[in-house]
Design an enzyme around this catalytic site. Structure first.
Site, short mmCIF file in Angstrom:
data_model
loop_
_atom_site.label_atom_id
_atom_site.label_comp_id
_atom_site.label_asym_id
_atom_site.label_seq_id
_atom_site.Cartn_x
_atom_site.Cartn_y
_atom_site.Cartn_z
N ASP A 118 2.49 2.63 -12.84
CA ASP A 118 1.91 3.07 -11.49
C ASP A 118 0.95 3.95 -12.07
OD1 ASP A 118 1.20 2.67 -9.06
OD2 ASP A 118 2.52 3.84 -8.08
N GLY A 164 6.18 8.30 -0.62
CA GLY A 164 6.00 6.89 -1.57
C GLY A 164 6.68 6.08 -0.96
N GLY A 165 6.72 4.90 -1.69
CA GLY A 165 7.10 3.68 -1.17
C GLY A 165 8.59 3.54 -0.70
N LYS A 174 -2.13 6.28 -11.57
CA LYS A 174 -2.99 6.47 -10.58
C LYS A 174 -3.32 8.17 -10.22
CE LYS A 174 0.09 5.56 -6.65
NZ LYS A 174 0.25 4.85 -5.56
N GLU A 188 10.49 19.51 -11.24
CA GLU A 188 9.64 20.48 -11.06
C GLU A 188 8.38 20.39 -10.06
OE1 GLU A 188 6.26 22.30 -14.43
OE2 GLU A 188 7.50 20.61 -14.84
N TYR A 189 8.16 21.54 -9.16
CA TYR A 189 7.39 21.42 -8.31
C TYR A 189 5.62 21.78 -9.09
CZ TYR A 189 4.06 23.08 -4.38
OH TYR A 189 3.16 23.19 -3.58
N VAL A 190 4.98 20.65 -8.71
CA VAL A 190 3.50 21.12 -9.21
C VAL A 190 2.33 21.24 -8.11
CG1 VAL A 190 1.63 19.72 -10.60
CG2 VAL A 190 4.15 19.23 -10.86
#
Length: 933
Positions: free
Chosen positions: A197, A83-84, A199, A153-155
């Site tokens: 954010d 990410g940013g 999206k 949590e891993y998605v």
């Protein structure tokens, strides 16, 4: 202008011999700048070799985390996102439980105070929330190098848009999934957290037990609304965006970032829904990326995006097919599904004024689920008043001068097109003039396109708004000038684009003229539109869109012919229209558009059958229409066009039942019609068309209640209709349809007043009605409806005069016959007109009989029978049976009247005219008296 630091660098690089000359040139332009540069150079010379060598060894950079590294209890497996300000790794937790997790850590080189503060905010924001559709936070800490991390949590999912497209989820399935996302955001909002954010990449979807389940992730830029997330204050630098521009709300795009609330997330949810439904974004993300910050802000804050259905319709055929396939539906069906509720739900989210959006994500979810349950939704198109207010506010000068500009362009185009025609002819004659001809033609085409684009707007979108508020007279001058302009353009000389554009504009002009009951002008406009559409269809025989436009012109020509009682012409053109509808099905298959055209084609012919007395064929046609409508509504229950057709269908079935003598069934159909209109009015209360339809329903109901002997209920129904129409007519005096309805209601009022002997109240109403009808007929003498109404008004005037001491009843009835006779002789009379003319002849005979002119009386009554006789065989229409029975009884042929009076009694018919009632009752008593032999 060159900056000081750039000039300083140039001066440093210049040899000492040239440095003075450079400073001299700068001094001539700006003395103060020369002094600043000289000071910088002096300071540099004094610094000497300071810091040329480092005072300490360079820092050894921290290595990037890589698979196999361990951070506390977590072993990194692979990088799965970036990410940013952070990098996300798939990691394995070994204790106290063994599981896979997502571990996010600050990126190298990003550990500034602001970024760490933002990261800390994300960690605490997630920890505050506990929702099954929001990724949970398990742990947090810092790496050995002091960089913060957190474990969540891993998605094992993919972005929601990709998931929906790859699995070809239907629109309903996408909406269910989207509603869950809304409820997850609602939970965050209740905790005081704004995501900011939203999206597709921040909403991951995976299947659990075969059911798609979303997870909202990445609250890295979330903002607390109730308390600070950290002890530090996160300040967004002026000019920097927080969020993704394509999904960003107008207020978020503003530099005043402090004024953000949960409705900013509602806007982003609307963008997401826009993409899920129609396969694209409101604003092109590539175009936004290439724009500067100011242009991005202007686009988001000022430009109104197209509705999803509009955007979809403008895509290429390949794109439409691809997007529709991903939703398991055909392109025309997808376009139809998007129209109506879904368009308005999305556009309510995307309102620039956040006060007009859904107040919460919960409200948005509720409306989506209302749509899925086929219930009325809360989202509505902005009211006409609001749209006009906003349009004028944005385009005040343009609104003030639009008409002038339109006329100027049209007149200028006429001149230009004439020049183009002459240039084209010159090109054919002399090749040496080819270049000049091309230049003239190109210029003319450009002017032509400008004028026609403006016409399309004014006669299309602008006309729709004017029609809703009842201000069509504003387009009169535009229509006149446009017709003059189009008359200059032979279809054979026009391009395909010009033919299509002009056919549409001419059809719109015809509709305006039709609303004003100017049938000659309407017919001319529709015929001209047909010429262009037919020319285009001949060039492209396999194009469904072009065939559709030609069919519209065929329909309108037939419609005008029917309104003018030119039944042979009406049947010819409506048969063409029906055949075009079948041809459209053969070209594009069973699309909603093609099927609806077939429904219209069958319905129009059923109306003609009903007008000509073939009620059985008419009823079958209307029932077939209803079956088709029910089938289409099962797929798109909120389609306004289909629901409007339900209104007309119920009215058609009601009229057919009435004229077939089944008054209870007619009343049931008219009440059903009223219920459909009430639903449409609840959804669009300011649309005048629905108000007119409601008044029409009340008139129909009142008439049936009169026939069934319920005068009090009928009076209430007519009063209700009159209140509606009076209000609309005052709003738009030029609308002839509304004026016709007013006159019809007033004639019904006078009839009821005369039935109870209240001539005093009836007189002023009838005087006004006569004057208004006379003026309307003078304006449009070709209208059989208006002419028949004027004949009825003079018949009632004759009855009114006969009730008083003054004479003149014979003069009034002569006027009634004078107005009705041309319609009969020209073959322009339907059953209503024939029945009305027969009543006038019967009244004329009564007046003659009262004066002892028996032969004259019999002549009038026999003529009345002659007028009615062709339609009487097997007819159950009270408009024919009542005057026929009266004429026979008055002629002493009571036994011949018996079949007619028996039918009327069986139907439960009650004559409102006291003279007619007395005659029919006498006949009934006579034929049932005991036999004398």
């Amino acid at each position: 202008m060159t900056r000081d630091d750039e000039i300083f660098a140039l001066a440093l690089d210049a040899p000492p011999s040239q440095r003075s000359a450079l400073l001299d040139r700068i001094g001539q332009e700006d003395t103060a700048r020369r002094e600043r540069i000289e000071s910088l150079l002096a300071a540099f010379d004094q610094a000497g070799d300071f810091l040329e060598d480092p005072v300490m060894d360079p820092l050894t950079p921290f290595p990037e985390e890589k698979p196999g590294d361990t951070i506390d209890r977590y072993t990194l497996i692979k990088q799965i996102g970036e990410g940013g300000c952070g990098t996300v790794h798939l990691a394995e937790q070994r204790e106290p439980v063994r599981r896979k997790v997502a571990l996010k850590v600050i990126k190298l080189g990003m550990d500034t105070h602001a970024v760490i503060t933002r990261f800390e905010g994300e960690r605490q924001a997630l920890a505050m929330m506990d929702h099954p559709d929001i990724a949970r936070v398990f742990d947090a800490g810092a790496t050995e190098t002091g960089r913060p991390y957190f474990v969540m949590e891993y998605v094992d999912g993919e972005p929601i848009t990709k998931f929906c497209d790859r699995h070809q989820l239907s629109i309903a399935q996408r909406l269910e999934l989207f509603a869950r996302v809304c409820l997850a955001l609602q939970h965050a909002h209740q905790k005081g957290i704004i995501h900011r954010d939203i999206k597709p990449s921040n909403i991951l979807v995976a299947r659990h037990d075969g059911v798609p389940s979303p997870k909202v992730i990445d609250f890295g830029i979330a903002k607390a609304t109730q308390e600070r997330l950290t002890d530090q204050t996160l300040v967004t630098h002026v000019g920097h965006f927080i969020g993704t521009p394509a999904y960003m709300s107008p207020e978020q795009a503003d530099q005043r970032d402090i004024d953000i609330d949960t409705r900013s997330d509602v806007y982003a949810l609307g963008v997401l829904l826009y993409e899920l439904l129609g396969g694209g974004l409101p604003f092109n993300p590539k175009a936004l990326a290439q724009s500067g910050v100011d242009e991005i802000r202007r686009t988001i804050r000022e430009i109104e995006p197209s509705r999803p259905s509009q955007r979809f319709s403008k895509l290429t055929e390949d794109d439409r097919v691809s997007i529709a396939r991903q939703r398991g539906i055909a392109p025309p069906q997808l376009s139809s599904v998007l129209q109506g509720d879904l368009d308005w739900i999305v556009m309510r989210c995307l309102e620039k004024d956040r006060d007009r959006r859904y107040g919460t994500a919960q409200e948005l979810a509720d409306d989506v689920r209302r749509h899925l349950r086929h219930e009325p939704v809360e989202a509505r198109p902005p009211s006409t008043a609001y749209r006009v207010e906003r349009f004028v506010a944005r385009h005040r000068l343009a609104c003030a001068s639009a008409l002038v500009v339109a006329l100027t362009l049209i007149l200028g185009t006429i001149v230009s097109v004439r020049q183009a025609v002459r240039a084209t002819r010159a090109e054919r004659v002399a090749n040496v003039e080819r270049d000049a001809a091309n230049i003239a033609r190109t210029d003319a085409q450009r002017r032509q396109e400008q004028a026609e684009d403006l016409l399309t707007f004014m006669l299309g979108d602008f006309r729709t708004e004017l029609q809703k508020i009842g201000r069509l007279q504003l387009l009169d001058t535009v229509g006149e000038k446009a017709m003059t302009y189009f008359a200059e353009l032979p279809p054979r000389d026009l391009t395909d684009t010009a033919l299509a554009r002009q056919a549409k504009a001419l059809t719109q002009i015809g509709e305006v003229r039709l609303d004003e009951a100017k049938y000659d002008e309407a017919s001319h406009a529709f015929t001209t539109a047909y010429d262009r559409a037919a020319t285009l269809a001949a060039r492209h025989p396999g194009d469904g869109d072009i065939l559709f436009e030609r069919a519209q012109a065929e329909y309108w020509i037939g419609f005008v012919a029917r309104r003018r009682a030119d039944f042979p012409a009406a049947r010819e053109w409506l048969l063409r229209y029906r055949d075009s509808a079948f041809e459209l099905v053969s070209i594009e298959g069973n699309t909603p558009r093609a099927l609806l055209e077939v429904v219209y084609g069958l319905r129009n012919l059923a109306v003609l059958d009903r007008d000509n007395g073939d009620l059985e064929s008419a009823r079958e046609g209307f029932r077939a229409e209803r079956t088709a409508l029910d089938s289409m509504l099962a797929t798109t229950p909120d389609d306004l066009q289909l629901r409007h057709r339900l209104v007309a269908n119920a009215g058609d079935l009601g009229l057919t039942a009435e004229w077939n003598g089944d008054y209870p069934a007619a009343l049931e159909h008219f009440f059903e019609m009223s219920a459909h209109v009430e639903k449409l009015l609840a959804q669009e209360p300011e649309v005048a068309v629905w108000q007119v339809k409601l008044a029409e329903c009340s008139m129909f109901i009142g008439r049936i209640q009169v026939l069934m002997g319920q005068p009090i209920a009928a009076s209430r129904a007519f009063d209700h209709a009159k209140q509606i129409i009076d209000r609309l007519a005052a709003q738009d005096p030029s609308n002839r349809h509304w004026q016709e309805d007013i006159q019809y209601i007033q004639l019904e009022q006078v009839t009821r007043l005369l039935a109870v002997g209240d001539g005093e109240t009836a007189r002023p109403i009838l005087v006004a009605t006569l004057a208004q009808l006379d003026a309307l007929v003078k304006e449009e003498p070709s209208s059989s409806t208006l002419t028949a109404g004027l004949a009825t008004a003079w018949r009632l005037e004759s009855r009114l005069r006969g009730m008083g001491r003054s004479s003149g009843a014979d003069e009034a009835i002569a006027r009634a016959i004078e107005w009705g006779e041309p319609l009969i002789e020209a073959g322009r009379a339907n059953n209503r007109t024939k029945g009305e003319f027969a009543r006038s002849l019967i009244l004329a005979g009564r007046i003659a009989s009262a004066r002892g002119q028996i032969r004259e009386a019999h002549t009038q009554w026999i003529r009345a029978l002659d007028v009615l006789k062709p339609q009487l065989s097997g007819s159950n229409d009270w408009r024919l049976l009542d005057p026929a029975a009266q004429a026979l009884v008055l002629l002493g042929r009571t036994e011949e009247a018996r079949p007619f009076t028996d039918r009327l009694q069986r139907f439960g018919y009650h004559a409102l005219d006291p003279s007619a009632a007395a005659t029919l009752n006498a006949a009934s008593s006579s034929v049932r008296s005991p036999s004398t032999h």
